[in-house]
Design a protein around this motif. Structure first.
Motif, short mmCIF file in Angstrom:
data_model
loop_
_atom_site.label_atom_id
_atom_site.label_comp_id
_atom_site.label_asym_id
_atom_site.label_seq_id
_atom_site.Cartn_x
_atom_site.Cartn_y
_atom_site.Cartn_z
N VAL A 584 101.29 13.08 67.86
CA VAL A 584 101.31 14.30 68.66
C VAL A 584 102.40 15.23 68.16
CG1 VAL A 584 102.95 13.41 70.39
CG2 VAL A 584 101.25 15.13 71.05
N THR A 585 102.23 16.55 68.39
CA THR A 585 103.28 17.53 68.10
C THR A 585 104.23 17.58 69.28
OG1 THR A 585 101.82 18.85 66.70
CG2 THR A 585 103.76 19.95 67.62
N VAL A 586 105.52 17.32 69.03
CA VAL A 586 106.51 17.18 70.09
C VAL A 586 107.46 18.38 70.10
CG1 VAL A 586 108.31 15.73 71.07
CG2 VAL A 586 106.42 14.67 69.82
N ASN A 597 103.21 15.32 64.26
CA ASN A 597 102.58 14.01 64.03
C ASN A 597 103.53 12.84 64.32
OD1 ASN A 597 100.27 15.42 63.13
ND2 ASN A 597 101.16 15.60 61.08
N LYS A 598 104.09 12.84 65.50
CA LYS A 598 105.00 11.78 65.90
C LYS A 598 104.39 10.92 67.02
CE LYS A 598 108.53 12.79 63.25
NZ LYS A 598 109.04 11.84 62.23
N ASP A 599 104.90 9.71 67.13
CA ASP A 599 104.55 8.83 68.25
C ASP A 599 105.68 8.89 69.28
OD1 ASP A 599 102.44 8.19 66.69
OD2 ASP A 599 102.98 6.08 66.38
N VAL A 600 105.30 8.87 70.54
CA VAL A 600 106.28 8.88 71.62
C VAL A 600 106.01 7.66 72.51
CG1 VAL A 600 107.24 10.13 73.60
CG2 VAL A 600 106.44 11.39 71.58
N ARG A 609 111.43 6.01 72.61
CA ARG A 609 111.54 6.33 71.17
C ARG A 609 110.61 7.46 70.80
NH1 ARG A 609 109.93 1.47 67.65
NH2 ARG A 609 110.42 2.92 65.98
N ILE A 610 111.03 8.22 69.80
CA ILE A 610 110.16 9.20 69.15
C ILE A 610 110.25 8.91 67.65
CG2 ILE A 610 109.70 11.65 68.72
CD1 ILE A 610 111.23 12.26 71.32
N ASP A 611 109.13 8.53 67.05
CA ASP A 611 109.20 8.07 65.66
C ASP A 611 107.79 8.06 65.07
OD1 ASP A 611 110.26 7.11 63.29
OD2 ASP A 611 111.45 5.54 64.30
N ASN A 612 107.73 7.60 63.84
CA ASN A 612 106.43 7.44 63.19
C ASN A 612 105.90 6.03 63.43
OD1 ASN A 612 106.52 10.04 61.92
ND2 ASN A 612 107.96 9.19 60.42
N SER A 613 104.61 5.91 63.66
CA SER A 613 103.91 4.62 63.73
C SER A 613 104.65 3.60 64.60
CB SER A 613 103.72 4.06 62.31
OG SER A 613 103.03 4.98 61.52
N ILE A 614 104.85 3.92 65.86
CA ILE A 614 105.53 3.02 66.79
C ILE A 614 104.58 1.92 67.23
CG2 ILE A 614 106.60 2.83 69.09
CD1 ILE A 614 107.62 5.67 68.74
N MET A 625 97.51 6.75 74.12
CA MET A 625 96.86 8.06 74.19
C MET A 625 96.86 8.68 72.80
SD MET A 625 98.69 9.57 77.62
CE MET A 625 98.70 8.66 79.16
N ASP A 626 95.74 9.27 72.44
CA ASP A 626 95.61 9.92 71.13
C ASP A 626 96.09 11.36 71.26
OD1 ASP A 626 95.01 10.80 68.62
OD2 ASP A 626 92.82 10.64 68.84
N GLY A 627 97.18 11.68 70.55
CA GLY A 627 97.74 13.02 70.63
C GLY A 627 97.37 13.90 69.44
N THR A 628 96.40 13.49 68.65
CA THR A 628 96.03 14.25 67.46
C THR A 628 95.59 15.66 67.83
OG1 THR A 628 95.29 12.21 66.39
CG2 THR A 628 94.54 14.29 65.43
N GLY A 629 96.23 16.65 67.22
CA GLY A 629 95.91 18.05 67.49
C GLY A 629 96.45 18.55 68.82
N LYS A 630 97.24 17.73 69.50
CA LYS A 630 97.74 18.10 70.82
C LYS A 630 99.25 18.29 70.78
CE LYS A 630 93.86 15.65 72.89
NZ LYS A 630 93.40 14.55 73.75
N HIS A 631 99.77 18.84 71.87
CA HIS A 631 101.20 19.16 71.94
C HIS A 631 101.80 18.49 73.16
CE1 HIS A 631 101.06 22.59 68.96
NE2 HIS A 631 99.77 22.39 69.22
#
Length: 1013
Positions: A584-586, A597-600, A609-614, A625-631
């Motif tokens: 998701v865009t954070v 494109n981060k995971d929360v 945590r806010i990071d990649n591939s958590i 939850m899939d945050g692709t294309g979302k904010h």
């Protein structure tokens, strides 16, 4: 003196003592004669209380007192014996909340000039709504018509009170006897009575529910001060009475379910144990009822169905109203199932004759007969402290009981007699024969008919036809039972004149007598009983269908959740789940800026945590939850909101009302909470209105939809208060009536602030001086009177409470800043502040924040210099600036309001978003846990479908404390469910109307109260 003379002397003395002890205080015009009444009611099924039943008992009464009750009792000679022939005796009912015998309080028409001071003459309280000195017994008088109405329902004892005011004085307990007024009073001061309704008082204060609560709270404190202050220089008859009432049972009337908690909090604060007379919606918050620790008096005024045959009328009935109509009869059953003690009352019934119909309906909906009996006898007697006199059938108690034809709670049962203080009142004759059945009727020597009798003794129905099988013509006939005499009139076939018969029934139900034919000839007649009525057999075989009782929803309205959904409630209560939002865009609102494109990862209500591939922690259940294309952003915070407030947002009476608290009147079921969740709002400051220079204290809440009012409050938040400047506070826009309250000018507004804070400083010094005394010195000196109004201002001086000030024009902004400088307090926020760009430098010097509209102007003279660049200019000056709503609808697009600052002023996207997220968090001192998407902060977040500043962005999920309070996909399904539920209930109401139930016309709803848009 011999033995016989001594015995004779003793008898004379006994007679004399009985005569003296029987004397009344009222003189008698004539020969005094007081008969001693002895009664024995035999062959009765005696229900002594809900646990003890005597199947074939005798009840002895002497002079209105039960002298014995049991199975094998010796009846004294001279006793009047009444054979009840197997009928039942119950304790007479007790109504613990009535206005019986109390004159109606007529409100004096309000003057065109506002009344700020009490018009009551004498040394009484300053506020007319506080009248603890009133005693109901002082105005009580027997009302024979009303007494008869109550007795017909089975009541023998009632509590009487004057339903007027906040402190209503004392109530009395009286019987429904029809002797003298002074002979029916069982307790002159049985209870102290309270409410949140100021009643007939025309005094301006209070104008709001929070004002009523503040007045009640301050009166409790004044009572304590008055009692402990031995050196007081004033006399207050109201406070003397107030303190004397503290030892009595306290009955508090509340008008809705949410006010139960409001009253319960007052009770806990001041050590009271209220008996709450509440409304019929209490079941909707049954957990709150249980946790209140109070006892209850429940009405039986169930709502009528709505007439919804017109589909447009149906649109004006909310789902909440429909569900309440369906579930209200289960209100007592919910209390019983949750082991909450309650009495039942006929209060609030427009038509008292509905009492038994509604009570039996409550039993159909789950209330047990045992509980119903206790709630109408033992429990109200215990509540009112008269359990030694009434409520049961025991030796030594008043002869207050009813005689019934059978089980009191069955529809066919009749109340035959009502005995009050040993006086018999006949309601229905129990000796009347049961004539229902089929008969062979012989009139004279040659006429034979088939007669069918149905109905009740009071309304008998006769069906008559010739006995010959070939003759099926029905004959017009009427049948009446008049004081044991059977009167049968009919018109024979092919005749116009009627035959009139009169006779009596024997033990075998045969009826015989004499009659007159249409010719004038007198004849003998006999109706021989042949068979029981067919309807009796049918009625016995019909199975009673239990009515549908639905689930309680929290909140009890559209978009509420059923309490029975254990998994959902577990998530709400225990917070044992985690959320992982992927790719998701954070928008962090922090130095990290916008992350792509981060995971929360969220757990236990916080951002972890806010990071990649958590990857979730081991053994942790995580909702992905899939945050692709979302904010993903921090939740929107509205610094200036007026939603979710009960009983008016303004205490519009006095110029200074710092004692009132919005936190007392949060409406946790306002549909605007859910609507704003659907727009990404997660928190807001509920502000008092702008009717006063110094208004009430704010409430900071998270929009935890479905939780109680207290559970919505933000934990450990700083206290805030509303100040106001401008046209509103000097009443220039209130019309021609409101021209007498100080201040009426802007200069006067300034003086209100100086006066208030001068008094607050003096008050603080008095407290400080007293608290510095030794124990001995304190015992010799009276403690200062606690003043809630000034306490709030002292908190401001001590930086424990912070000001949000309604403001517009430059001159007044300068004035208040000057006052704050000279009086030593600070201003936290200027809200609205549409001319803030003119004084930005002065605000920055003092650290004052701004909360403004994006582009509202031209709606009154004060805003003629408003510009849409205000927010951007203030922000660029380094002032913490937010955009606010001040409006339930605008709050649903605060992200778009913030985006306007990009156009008007050139703020960056990140700076614009902070106007409705981080910056209001800073203004409310919540930025350490809200407003940023960073590890460690509260997980108050919004998942948007698009850039959050875009008009295309939709809030797909709104998360508070790591829990999803709004889910767009779920919302769409709920809309379908709401539509189906509405349709079901509409059809049920239409069916109720067709079945003969009374209906009511729907009232036109305001748009904001609808279930739909």
């Amino acid at each position: 003196m011999n033995a016989n003379r001594f015995l004779y002397f003793c008898l004379l003395m006994i007679c004399f003592l009985q005569y003296v002890s029987g004397q009344e205080t009222f003189p008698v015009n004539g020969v005094y004669n007081k008969n001693h009444n002895f009664y024995a009611l035999t062959n009765a099924r005696i229900i002594r209380d809900e646990k003890s039943v005597i199947e074939k008992g005798t009840l002895l009464i002497k002079d209105g007192i039960i002298t014995d009750v049991g199975e094998k009792i010796t009846i004294p000679s001279g006793t009047v014996v009444i054979d009840l022939k197997g009928n039942s005796i119950y304790p007479s009912l007790i109504d613990a909340y009535t206005g019986y015998g109390i004159p109606e309080v007529r409100k004096i028409p309000k003057s065109t000039i506002p009344q700020y001071e009490s018009s009551t003459k004498g040394a009484y309280d300053w506020n007319q709504a506080i009248k603890p000195e009133f005693n109901a017994v002082s105005v009580f008088s027997i009302d024979k018509k009303a007494a008869e109405e109550f007795r017909k329902l089975g009541f023998g004892t009632v509590l009487v009170l004057q339903k007027d005011g906040i402190a209503r004085g004392t109530a009395a307990v009286v019987t429904l006897n029809e002797t003298r007024d002074n002979e029916v009073v069982l307790a002159d001061k049985a209870a102290a009575c309270y409410s949140f309704d100021k009643g007939s008082s025309n005094q301006e204060y209070p104008t709001s529910l929070m004002g009523s609560i503040a007045l009640l709270r301050q009166t409790y404190l004044d009572g304590q001060w008055y009692q402990s202050n031995q050196k007081k220089t004033e006399y207050n008859a109201s406070l003397v009475a107030w303190n004397s009432l503290r030892k009595l049972p306290a009955i508090f009337e509340v008008k809705d379910k949410l006010s139960v908690n409001r009253a319960a909090k007052i009770a806990r604060e001041f050590g009271e144990k209220y008996i709450l007379k509440c409304a019929g919606d209490a079941y909707q918050r049954i957990d709150d009822m249980k946790q209140s620790g109070c006892r209850f008096i429940l009405p039986l005024n169930f709502p009528m169905a709505y007439d919804v045959e017109d589909p447009y009328d149906a649109l004006n009935v909310s789902l909440q109203e429909m569900k309440h109509w369906e579930m209200a009869p289960a209100n007592p059953a919910f209390f019983e199932k949750n082991f909450i003690e309650f009495a039942l009352t006929s209060s609030d019934l427009k038509d008292k004759s509905d009492f038994w119909k509604n009570l039996r309906k409550a039993i159909d909906y789950g209330l047990s007969e045992k509980q119903a009996l206790r709630s109408l006898t033992e429990i109200p007697a215990e509540m009112l402290g008269i359990q030694d006199k009434v409520g049961k059938i025991n030796k030594g108690m008043l002869a207050n009981f009813i005689v019934t034809s059978g089980n009191l709670f069955e529809a066919k049962t009749k109340i035959l007699q009502n005995w009050v203080q040993g006086n018999q009142y006949i309601i229905n004759d129990f000796d009347l024969p049961d004539l229902k059945g089929t008969y062979e009727l012989k009139v004279g020597t040659d006429k034979v008919y088939k007669l069918k009798i149905s109905g009740d003794p009071e309304h008998l129905i006769a069906n008559l036809q010739n006995a010959a099988a070939t003759d099926t013509n029905k004959i017009s006939a009427t049948l009446k039972l008049d004081n044991y005499t059977v009167l049968l009139n009919y018109v024979p076939s092919s005749q116009k004149e009627s035959v009139r018969l009169s006779g009596l029934a024997d033990e075998k139900r045969n009826i015989s007598g004499r009659g007159e034919l249409s010719s004038g000839e007198w004849i003998d007649w006999i109706a021989t009983f042949k068979a029981e009525p067919e309807e009796k057999t049918k009625r016995d075989t019909v199975k009673k269908i239990k009515p549908l009782v639905g689930e309680i929803y929290y909140p009890f309205c559209a978009y509420g959740e059923p309490r029975g959904n254990k998994s959902l409630w577990k998530l709400y209560k225990e917070r044992q789940h985690a959320i992982l939002i992927k790719n998701v865009t954070v928008w962090t609102n922090d130095t990290m800026g916008i992350l792509r494109n981060k995971d929360v990862y969220i757990n236990e209500g916080r951002i972890v945590r806010i990071d990649n591939s958590i990857t979730p922690e081991k053994n942790a259940f995580a909702v992905e939850m899939d945050g692709t294309g979302k904010h993903l952003t921090a939740g929107i915070i509205d610094e200036h909101s007026h939603i979710a407030i009960s009983g008016d947002v303004n205490e519009a009476s006095h110029a200074l009302t710092s004692e009132v608290r919005i936190g007392d009147v949060i409406d946790c079921e306002d549909i605007n909470i859910y609507r704003q969740l659907a727009s990404g709002v997660t928190a807001c400051q509920l502000l008092h209105g702008s009717a006063n220079p110094i208004g009430g204290q704010s409430a900071l809440i998270k929009l935890r939809w479905g939780e109680s009012a207290d559970a919505m409050k933000i934990e450990n938040a700083d206290g805030f208060i509303k100040f106001a400047l401008g046209e509103n506070v000097k009443q220039s826009n209130w019309g021609d009536t409101y021209t007498s309250r100080f201040p009426q000018t802007r200069m006067g507004v300034e003086q209100v602030y100086y006066d208030a804070f001068t008094r607050a400083k003096e008050y603080q010094e008095r407290l400080k001086a007293y608290n510095g005394l030794s124990k001995k010195e304190k015992s010799e000196k009276a403690a200062p009177r606690r003043n809630l109004q000034l306490e709030a201002l002292v908190e401001i001086l001590n930086k424990q409470r912070f000001i949000t000030c309604h403001s517009y024009v430059q001159s007044e902004l300068n004035m208040l800043m000057h006052v704050s400088d000279s009086m030593g307090f600070s201003i936290n926020t200027f809200t609205h502040i549409l001319e803030g760009y003119k004084v930005a430098d002065k605000m920055k010097t003092r650290g004052i924040g701004a909360s403004t509209f994006s582009d509202w102007w031209a709606y009154k003279m004060e805003v003629r210099d408003a510009i849409p660049y205000n927010a951007a200019l203030l922000s660029k000056m380094g002032i913490v600036t937010a955009v606010n709503s001040d409006d339930a609808e605008m709050a649903r697009r605060l992200n778009q309001e913030a985006a306007k600052a990009i156009k008007y002023g050139g703020l960056t996207e990140e700076e614009a978003l902070k106007l409705c997220t981080l910056n209001p968090a800073k203004l409310l001192h919540l930025d350490k846990k809200l407003g940023r998407v960073v590890a460690g902060n509260d997980a108050d977040l919004v998942l948007w479908s698009d850039n959050p500043l875009s008009v295309n962005a939709k809030a797909e999920k709104t998360i508070i404390d790591g829990l999803v309070y709004y889910d767009r996909d779920k919302d769409l399904k709920m809309r379908e469910e709401i539509q189906k539920e509405r349709a079901r209930l509409i059809q049920k109401m239409i069916g109720a109307k067709k079945a003969g139930e009374k209906t009511q016309k729907p009232e036109v709803l305001q748009e904001l109260n609808r279930d739909y848009e």
